[in-house]
Write an enzyme that holds these catalytic residues in place. Sequence first.
Site, PDB file in Angstrom:
ATOM      1  N   GLN A  27       0.881  -1.169   0.000  1.00 26.18           N
ATOM      2  CA  GLN A  27       0.000   0.000   0.000  1.00 26.18           C
ATOM      3  C   GLN A  27       0.916   1.215   0.000  1.00 26.18           C
ATOM      4  O   GLN A  27       1.941   1.189   0.680  1.00 26.18           O
ATOM      5  CB  GLN A  27      -0.849  -0.017   1.279  1.00 26.18           C
ATOM      6  CG  GLN A  27      -2.071   0.847   1.266  1.00 26.18           C
ATOM      7  CD  GLN A  27      -3.281   0.097   0.724  1.00 26.18           C
ATOM      8  OE1 GLN A  27      -3.715  -0.874   1.286  1.00 26.18           O
ATOM      9  NE2 GLN A  27      -3.805   0.559  -0.394  1.00 26.18           N
TER      10      GLN A  27
ATOM     11  N   THR B 159      -0.532  -3.394   7.137  1.00 29.45           N
ATOM     12  CA  THR B 159      -0.305  -4.835   6.999  1.00 29.45           C
ATOM     13  C   THR B 159      -1.021  -5.348   5.755  1.00 29.45           C
ATOM     14  O   THR B 159      -1.327  -6.515   5.621  1.00 29.45           O
ATOM     15  CB  THR B 159      -0.699  -5.516   8.334  1.00 29.45           C
ATOM     16  OG1 THR B 159       0.186  -5.009   9.339  1.00 29.45           O
ATOM     17  CG2 THR B 159      -0.567  -7.013   8.346  1.00 29.45           C
ATOM     18  N   HIS B 160      -1.288  -4.431   4.821  1.00 27.25           N
ATOM     19  CA  HIS B 160      -2.030  -4.765   3.600  1.00 27.25           C
ATOM     20  C   HIS B 160      -1.106  -5.318   2.522  1.00 27.25           C
ATOM     21  O   HIS B 160      -0.865  -4.651   1.523  1.00 27.25           O
ATOM     22  CB  HIS B 160      -2.771  -3.534   3.075  1.00 27.25           C
ATOM     23  CG  HIS B 160      -3.534  -2.796   4.140  1.00 27.25           C
ATOM     24  ND1 HIS B 160      -3.943  -1.505   4.012  1.00 27.25           N
ATOM     25  CD2 HIS B 160      -3.967  -3.186   5.360  1.00 27.25           C
ATOM     26  CE1 HIS B 160      -4.591  -1.109   5.101  1.00 27.25           C
ATOM     27  NE2 HIS B 160      -4.614  -2.122   5.934  1.00 27.25           N
ATOM     28  N   LEU B 161      -0.597  -6.514   2.735  1.00 27.69           N
ATOM     29  CA  LEU B 161       0.218  -7.158   1.713  1.00 27.69           C
ATOM     30  C   LEU B 161      -0.697  -7.996   0.833  1.00 27.69           C
ATOM     31  O   LEU B 161      -1.640  -8.619   1.318  1.00 27.69           O
ATOM     32  CB  LEU B 161       1.287  -8.029   2.351  1.00 27.69           C
ATOM     33  CG  LEU B 161       2.280  -7.282   3.241  1.00 27.69           C
ATOM     34  CD1 LEU B 161       3.286  -8.242   3.837  1.00 27.69           C
ATOM     35  CD2 LEU B 161       2.989  -6.183   2.462  1.00 27.69           C
ATOM     36  N   ASN B 162      -0.397  -7.979  -0.452  1.00 25.39           N
ATOM     37  CA  ASN B 162      -1.312  -8.610  -1.407  1.00 25.39           C
ATOM     38  C   ASN B 162      -0.535  -9.348  -2.483  1.00 25.39           C
ATOM     39  O   ASN B 162       0.631  -9.074  -2.711  1.00 25.39           O
ATOM     40  CB  ASN B 162      -2.157  -7.542  -2.114  1.00 25.39           C
ATOM     41  CG  ASN B 162      -2.536  -6.425  -1.186  1.00 25.39           C
ATOM     42  OD1 ASN B 162      -3.517  -6.516  -0.469  1.00 25.39           O
ATOM     43  ND2 ASN B 162      -1.734  -5.372  -1.147  1.00 25.39           N
TER      44      ASN B 162
END
Lengths: 251, 592
Positions: free
Chosen positions: B347, B518-521
Amino acid sequence: MDKNRDDRLRFHRRELLVGAAYLTLGMSKAHATMIVGHLPWTPNAGNPPTAALPGPWMFFTGEEGRAIEALADCIIPPDPQTPGGKDSGSAIFIDRQLAGPYGRQEGLYVRPPFMKGTRSQGHQSEQGPAQEYREGLAALDRSCKARFEGKAFAMLSDSDKDAVLKGLECGEFTLDGADGKAFFAMVIRDVQMGFFADPIYGGNRDMAGWKMIGYPGSRYNYLDWVNRHNERFPLPPVSMTGRAEWTPQTR
Amino acid sequence: MAKILPKKDVVIIGLGWTGSIMANELTDEGLEVMAIERGPWRDAPTDFPPDYMQDELRYRVRHELFLRPDQLTFSFRNRIDQTALPIRSWGAFMPPNGVGGGGVHWNGEMWRFLPSDFVLKTHLTERYGAAFLPEDMTIQDWGITYDELEPFYDRFEYLCGTSGTAGNLRGRIMEGGNPFEGSRSRPYPTPAQAQPFSHTLFGKAARELGYKPFPQPSGNLSQAYTNPHGLRMGPCTYCGFCEWFGCSNYSKASPQTTILPYLVRKPNFSARDHSEVTRINVDKSGRRATGVTFVDSSNVEWEQPADLVILAAYTMFNVHLLLHSQIGKPYDPIANTGVVGRNYTHQTISSVNGFFDNKKYNFNPFIGSGSIGMCIDEFNGDNFDHGPHGFVGGGYMGQVQTGARPIESTLVPPGTPKWGAAWKTAVKENYLSTVKPGTGVHGSFYAYRDIYLDLDPTYSDRFGRPLMRITMDLKENEVKQNKFLTDKFAEIIKTMGADKLAIQYRTAPYDISTYQTTHLNGGAIMGTDPTTSALNRYLQSWDVSNLFVLGASAFPQNAGYNPTLTVGALAYWAAAAIRDKYLKNPGRLVDA
């Protein structure tokens, strides 16, 4: 008859030991369990924080203790309204943190090889914070003694202390055997952390840091206040252990 | 040798949001479901009760609720030509651990993605032409549309009791909501949360500048709510301890508050905690999963056979487990082949802190909730013409301050010394009159050919398996996007009345040591083509048809919103595909 008595005692002791082992296992939260049919809840199964108790240093030596207290008072100097870093307990806070899991890097990834990386790769030192403090404080006193006629940091005049710290901060005063700039940045962070953490950890004594800024502590419920705009919240702070006047026996 | 357990119909790896949703849906079909969770069972009375939950040192600074890096971590480098080093202590993101997963310690922002986000490649190419996109950008369409996902967004919102103001109700633009959102079939289940002073001031300033501000959709509830499973949630008390913390008050949507007490009573559901799945087992053909192998806290190895395997861990652990299980072809950025590890994203966030005159402004900044806030969406996705700006993507922005916990929130204006009497005075004078939005600018992060996940050649975990390696940097497109958005944001904070601003742009190199969300994609993305995606549109593995992989690892790239609502909606979408299609005729749901 004596033999019977011995047997009985032995039996009791074995029972006791088994009981103790069972208790320990039952209380340990870190073992695999099966969850079927209902929420796994046992009474009093919480895990409250361990209070830092007053008393002698647990990590620092006497000399290190004098240095860290002097540093704490430079970073947060006392003033007529609010105590400084030393009297508010920041040195005790750091001591208790370094003596505990944090100092030992418990839970962190410490497998080799250790290599120096780029800044963006984060902390890569094999040393934990405890070791960094030990070496940093020794290096600080060594460098001060060399520069100021054998005086350790804590013995310097206030203006000399300030000059040393400003020098560390900009990299002009270097330490023999430690990265002075990084070490001082760590001390600043930790002294200020102690000043604002819950008093249960040894710093922020009598919630001095919280009173200074107007933080009301662990109050939990502001439903009556969320819509009262631009109006000063009137209540004094509370900590996890309440307020000093509620528990006079700890004074 | 692993001890073999009796076979189950379904084994679920991880009991966070997606694992709980899937377990609940599949037990409704009468299937025997076993969930295996690496961390402990967690709940409010035992792990974060009101008498000691508000502990910034323990939960925020020392990471009490997260995975310990000595149990499992990752290595990291910015570029392919560098040597990756291990993440020894968490920084850029906080991997969850334990029952409830990230749902325990999240803030509770409940955003839907824009309709154009799901057809991103097609949309941008049609509007700006293929040449407008950077050459190494590998964005893709999702293989699913907003309209297809809408009923499942709705389901997850109603599960959680989401508090918000609708902006587009069945195609009608509603005053006070987000006018850019996709059409929603129902209003939010509960009205928007109350907003503290600085948040309302942001709304006022944004309106003055011609924007349309609206309250952030929130999983911290404005009022009591009973969800479709009959579980009751209490109103949020604005205590200011949300993200990084568990909610003691049953006010934050989490698997614990919305699903688990209902699920655990079903006789065909069981779970194991403190048990780490180390491998998904496949048969000789490599096309069929036979179950999983896991290790319990006594280091005993077990095998749980099952007909259907649901991989429902956090993004990183999903990809890690696929790589170790040799399911799907690992991605190779040089040859541009393979799929597992491809299109990994994060992000692009930044913020602007505003320092106000303390004689005129008292914000009581400690009053907050995890997803409180006033936001604008004018600069998200493709809500504005990117033509003149030379970048794609965007994000929402807002005063989304979640509280003012004093270790992190004692800020001083730029130029103030970092210690000493001047610092002390400045902290005292500024604490109550500073606006610290936190993740104020919440930008998209698009995918690139050389940003990916694979296995590390040097470092290993406690089982001796290679760590997963992150190769990640910020590209010019994201840096430009962030500069543009952050400047717009600063203008609003200035209009609020701030005397001094501290503007923090997001710049290269990507830094693994500072928190960014913690927005890992990505890494196991969904799509329409097995050569460029690991999963089909139902989150089913192209290679192993009785394996479904849930979570943000399926996102082909990241939009300018928090991911959880889309993660939950996709879990319901995949569950519906399994219930309505797969169970009737097990096998590939999409022909490649």
